[in-house]
Design a protein around this motif. Structure first.
Motif, PDB file in Angstrom:
ATOM      1  N   ALA A   1     -17.601   0.205  -2.837  1.00  0.00           N
ATOM      2  CA  ALA A   1     -16.518   1.320  -3.595  1.00  0.00           C
ATOM      3  C   ALA A   1     -15.978   2.243  -2.525  1.00  0.00           C
ATOM      4  O   ALA A   1     -16.703   2.738  -1.475  1.00  0.00           O
ATOM      5  N   MET A   2     -14.623   2.601  -2.534  1.00  0.00           N
ATOM      6  CA  MET A   2     -13.988   3.219  -1.591  1.00  0.00           C
ATOM      7  C   MET A   2     -12.932   4.124  -2.419  1.00  0.00           C
ATOM      8  O   MET A   2     -12.513   3.907  -3.601  1.00  0.00           O
ATOM      9  N   HIS A   3     -12.561   5.347  -1.753  1.00  0.00           N
ATOM     10  CA  HIS A   3     -11.783   6.327  -2.424  1.00  0.00           C
ATOM     11  C   HIS A   3     -10.865   7.164  -1.105  1.00  0.00           C
ATOM     12  O   HIS A   3     -11.297   7.042  -0.216  1.00  0.00           O
ATOM     13  N   ILE A   4      -9.905   7.563  -1.737  1.00  0.00           N
ATOM     14  CA  ILE A   4      -9.106   8.404  -0.898  1.00  0.00           C
ATOM     15  C   ILE A   4      -8.655   9.575  -1.781  1.00  0.00           C
ATOM     16  O   ILE A   4      -8.312   9.366  -2.929  1.00  0.00           O
ATOM     17  N   ALA A   5      -8.257  10.722  -1.074  1.00  0.00           N
ATOM     18  CA  ALA A   5      -7.706  11.749  -1.781  1.00  0.00           C
ATOM     19  C   ALA A   5      -6.208  11.593  -1.645  1.00  0.00           C
ATOM     20  O   ALA A   5      -5.455  11.346  -0.520  1.00  0.00           O
ATOM     21  N   VAL A   6      -5.375  11.744  -2.852  1.00  0.00           N
ATOM     22  CA  VAL A   6      -4.002  11.458  -2.638  1.00  0.00           C
ATOM     23  C   VAL A   6      -3.598  12.344  -1.839  1.00  0.00           C
ATOM     24  O   VAL A   6      -2.339  11.914  -1.209  1.00  0.00           O
ATOM     25  N   ALA A   7      -3.585  13.708  -1.608  1.00  0.00           N
ATOM     26  CA  ALA A   7      -2.958  14.580  -0.857  1.00  0.00           C
ATOM     27  C   ALA A   7      -3.212  14.234   0.594  1.00  0.00           C
ATOM     28  O   ALA A   7      -2.234  14.572   1.191  1.00  0.00           O
ATOM     29  N   THR A   8      -4.185  13.345   0.951  1.00  0.00           N
ATOM     30  CA  THR A   8      -3.917  12.942   2.553  1.00  0.00           C
ATOM     31  C   THR A   8      -3.381  11.628   2.691  1.00  0.00           C
ATOM     32  O   THR A   8      -3.169  11.261   3.655  1.00  0.00           O
ATOM     33  N   ALA A   9      -3.031  10.792   1.465  1.00  0.00           N
ATOM     34  CA  ALA A   9      -2.517   9.621   1.774  1.00  0.00           C
ATOM     35  C   ALA A   9      -1.060   9.507   2.517  1.00  0.00           C
ATOM     36  O   ALA A   9      -1.157   8.673   3.396  1.00  0.00           O
ATOM     37  N   PRO A  10      -0.347  10.176   2.002  1.00  0.00           N
ATOM     38  CA  PRO A  10       1.039  10.052   2.812  1.00  0.00           C
ATOM     39  C   PRO A  10       1.102  10.082   4.216  1.00  0.00           C
ATOM     40  O   PRO A  10       1.882   9.101   4.871  1.00  0.00           O
ATOM     41  N   ALA A  11       0.552  11.241   4.554  1.00  0.00           N
ATOM     42  CA  ALA A  11       0.278  11.183   6.254  1.00  0.00           C
ATOM     43  C   ALA A  11      -0.366   9.976   6.846  1.00  0.00           C
ATOM     44  O   ALA A  11       0.193   9.428   7.684  1.00  0.00           O
ATOM     45  N   VAL A  12      -1.477   9.349   5.897  1.00  0.00           N
ATOM     46  CA  VAL A  12      -2.152   8.197   6.599  1.00  0.00           C
ATOM     47  C   VAL A  12      -1.397   7.106   6.456  1.00  0.00           C
ATOM     48  O   VAL A  12      -1.090   6.127   7.430  1.00  0.00           O
ATOM     49  N   LEU A  13      -0.902   6.912   5.294  1.00  0.00           N
ATOM     50  CA  LEU A  13      -0.113   5.419   4.891  1.00  0.00           C
ATOM     51  C   LEU A  13       1.508   5.605   5.813  1.00  0.00           C
ATOM     52  O   LEU A  13       2.153   4.357   5.738  1.00  0.00           O
TER      53      LEU A  13
ATOM     54  N   SER B   1       0.840  -1.188   0.075  1.00  0.00           N
ATOM     55  CA  SER B   1      -0.014   0.143  -0.081  1.00  0.00           C
ATOM     56  C   SER B   1       0.916   1.314   0.044  1.00  0.00           C
ATOM     57  O   SER B   1       0.515   2.220  -0.722  1.00  0.00           O
ATOM     58  N   GLN B   2       1.822   1.202   0.781  1.00  0.00           N
ATOM     59  CA  GLN B   2       2.905   2.464   0.841  1.00  0.00           C
ATOM     60  C   GLN B   2       3.449   2.570  -0.430  1.00  0.00           C
ATOM     61  O   GLN B   2       3.426   3.805  -1.164  1.00  0.00           O
ATOM     62  N   ALA B   3       3.868   1.570  -1.372  1.00  0.00           N
ATOM     63  CA  ALA B   3       4.644   1.688  -2.641  1.00  0.00           C
ATOM     64  C   ALA B   3       3.678   2.326  -3.535  1.00  0.00           C
ATOM     65  O   ALA B   3       3.982   3.019  -4.547  1.00  0.00           O
ATOM     66  N   ALA B   4       2.207   1.775  -3.553  1.00  0.00           N
ATOM     67  CA  ALA B   4       1.448   2.297  -4.515  1.00  0.00           C
ATOM     68  C   ALA B   4       1.093   3.461  -4.553  1.00  0.00           C
ATOM     69  O   ALA B   4       1.123   4.228  -5.292  1.00  0.00           O
ATOM     70  N   TYR B   5       0.825   3.913  -3.282  1.00  0.00           N
ATOM     71  CA  TYR B   5       0.241   5.391  -3.222  1.00  0.00           C
ATOM     72  C   TYR B   5       1.261   6.249  -3.410  1.00  0.00           C
ATOM     73  O   TYR B   5       1.061   7.509  -3.838  1.00  0.00           O
ATOM     74  N   ARG B   6       2.623   6.034  -2.792  1.00  0.00           N
ATOM     75  CA  ARG B   6       3.655   6.725  -3.195  1.00  0.00           C
ATOM     76  C   ARG B   6       3.702   6.981  -4.776  1.00  0.00           C
ATOM     77  O   ARG B   6       3.962   7.948  -5.278  1.00  0.00           O
ATOM     78  N   GLY B   7       3.569   5.745  -5.427  1.00  0.00           N
ATOM     79  CA  GLY B   7       3.803   5.939  -6.925  1.00  0.00           C
ATOM     80  C   GLY B   7       2.615   6.812  -7.392  1.00  0.00           C
ATOM     81  O   GLY B   7       2.838   7.533  -8.658  1.00  0.00           O
ATOM     82  N   PHE B   8       1.229   6.642  -6.896  1.00  0.00           N
ATOM     83  CA  PHE B   8       0.257   7.521  -7.653  1.00  0.00           C
ATOM     84  C   PHE B   8       0.503   8.881  -7.178  1.00  0.00           C
ATOM     85  O   PHE B   8       0.436   9.692  -8.129  1.00  0.00           O
ATOM     86  N   ALA B   9       1.011   9.239  -5.956  1.00  0.00           N
ATOM     87  CA  ALA B   9       1.407  10.703  -5.738  1.00  0.00           C
ATOM     88  C   ALA B   9       2.324  11.104  -6.870  1.00  0.00           C
ATOM     89  O   ALA B   9       2.268  12.434  -7.297  1.00  0.00           O
ATOM     90  N   GLU B  10       3.521  10.527  -7.234  1.00  0.00           N
ATOM     91  CA  GLU B  10       4.545  10.779  -8.021  1.00  0.00           C
ATOM     92  C   GLU B  10       3.861  10.822  -9.512  1.00  0.00           C
ATOM     93  O   GLU B  10       4.477  11.752 -10.352  1.00  0.00           O
ATOM     94  N   ALA B  11       3.029  10.099  -9.712  1.00  0.00           N
ATOM     95  CA  ALA B  11       2.241  10.173 -11.208  1.00  0.00           C
ATOM     96  C   ALA B  11       1.322  11.333 -11.333  1.00  0.00           C
ATOM     97  O   ALA B  11       0.645  11.429 -12.491  1.00  0.00           O
TER      98      ALA B  11
END
Length: 199
Positions: free
Chosen positions: A178-190, A129-139
């Motif tokens: 169905a679930m969602h998250i805003a990428v801007a909030t993901a780093p602190a959460v993850l 999960s950490q790797a995936a959402y870091r990748g989404f943020a970078e993209a």
């Protein structure tokens, strides 16, 4: 026997954490397809139309446009996750009402997340999960969507995801939320992900 896997890494965390790799080579992808078969067909008994029972692997058309992350231990895949970056499979975009979150070019989609039975109370899920959402943020993605079994909603809520819309029933895997998250909030959460245990 699962194909031999290379050692190139995409993200490496603390020494005790699993190493997450991006699959590029045919042997890596074949190992993921075989791992999926073991979970969905052998363990869960799901009647998936794309299952190749002769080769004992599970590969879908949606895999062709996706990125694939995995964790290996002792030469075998023990966790994997599929990512679509800015281009969702048509059925997923419709079911998840992706348009409500803005242009599809800014939306990521997570699917086919699975962890081997013996590793479900380990850091494998958190590391993926950490790797995936870091990748989404970078993209440059703004939102990440997924759908999961109702029993897994609490697990994803711990990552910061929130349910939305109307639950639906997938003909092959059953009820889905169905679930969602805003990428801007993901780093602190993850950042808390390494402390989680997958149920």
């Amino acid at each position: 026997m699962a194909p031999s896997l290379p050692t190139s890494t995409v993200h490496e965390f603390a020494p005790a954490a699993p190493i997450v790799r991006a699959a590029h080579q045919p042997a890596e992808l074949a190992a993921i397809w075989q791992f999926r078969y073991g979970i969905y067909i052998a363990e869960m008994g799901k009647p998936l139309a794309c299952a190749d029972h002769e080769r004992r692997w599970l590969c879908e058309p949606a895999d062709q446009d996706a990125r694939h992350l995995y964790v290996a231990a002792d030469g075998a895949v023990v966790g994997s996750m599929r990512l679509h970056v800015g281009r969702l499979p048509a059925m997923a975009a419709e079911r998840l009402d992706a348009g409500r979150f803005g242009p599809e070019a800014g939306i990521g989609f997570v699917s086919k997340t699975m962890v081997a039975a013996g590793r479900r109370r380990s850091q494998v899920f958190a590391a993926l999960s950490q790797a995936a959402y870091r990748g989404f943020a970078e993209a440059g993605m703004t939102h990440v969507l997924l759908h999961c079994r109702p029993s897994l909603v609490a697990l994803y809520e711990r990552l910061g995801f929130a349910p939305y819309g109307v639950a639906f029933v997938d003909a092959e895997v059953g009820p889905q939320v169905a679930m969602h998250i805003a990428v801007a909030t993901a780093p602190a959460v993850l950042r808390r992900g390494a402390e989680m245990e997958a149920a």
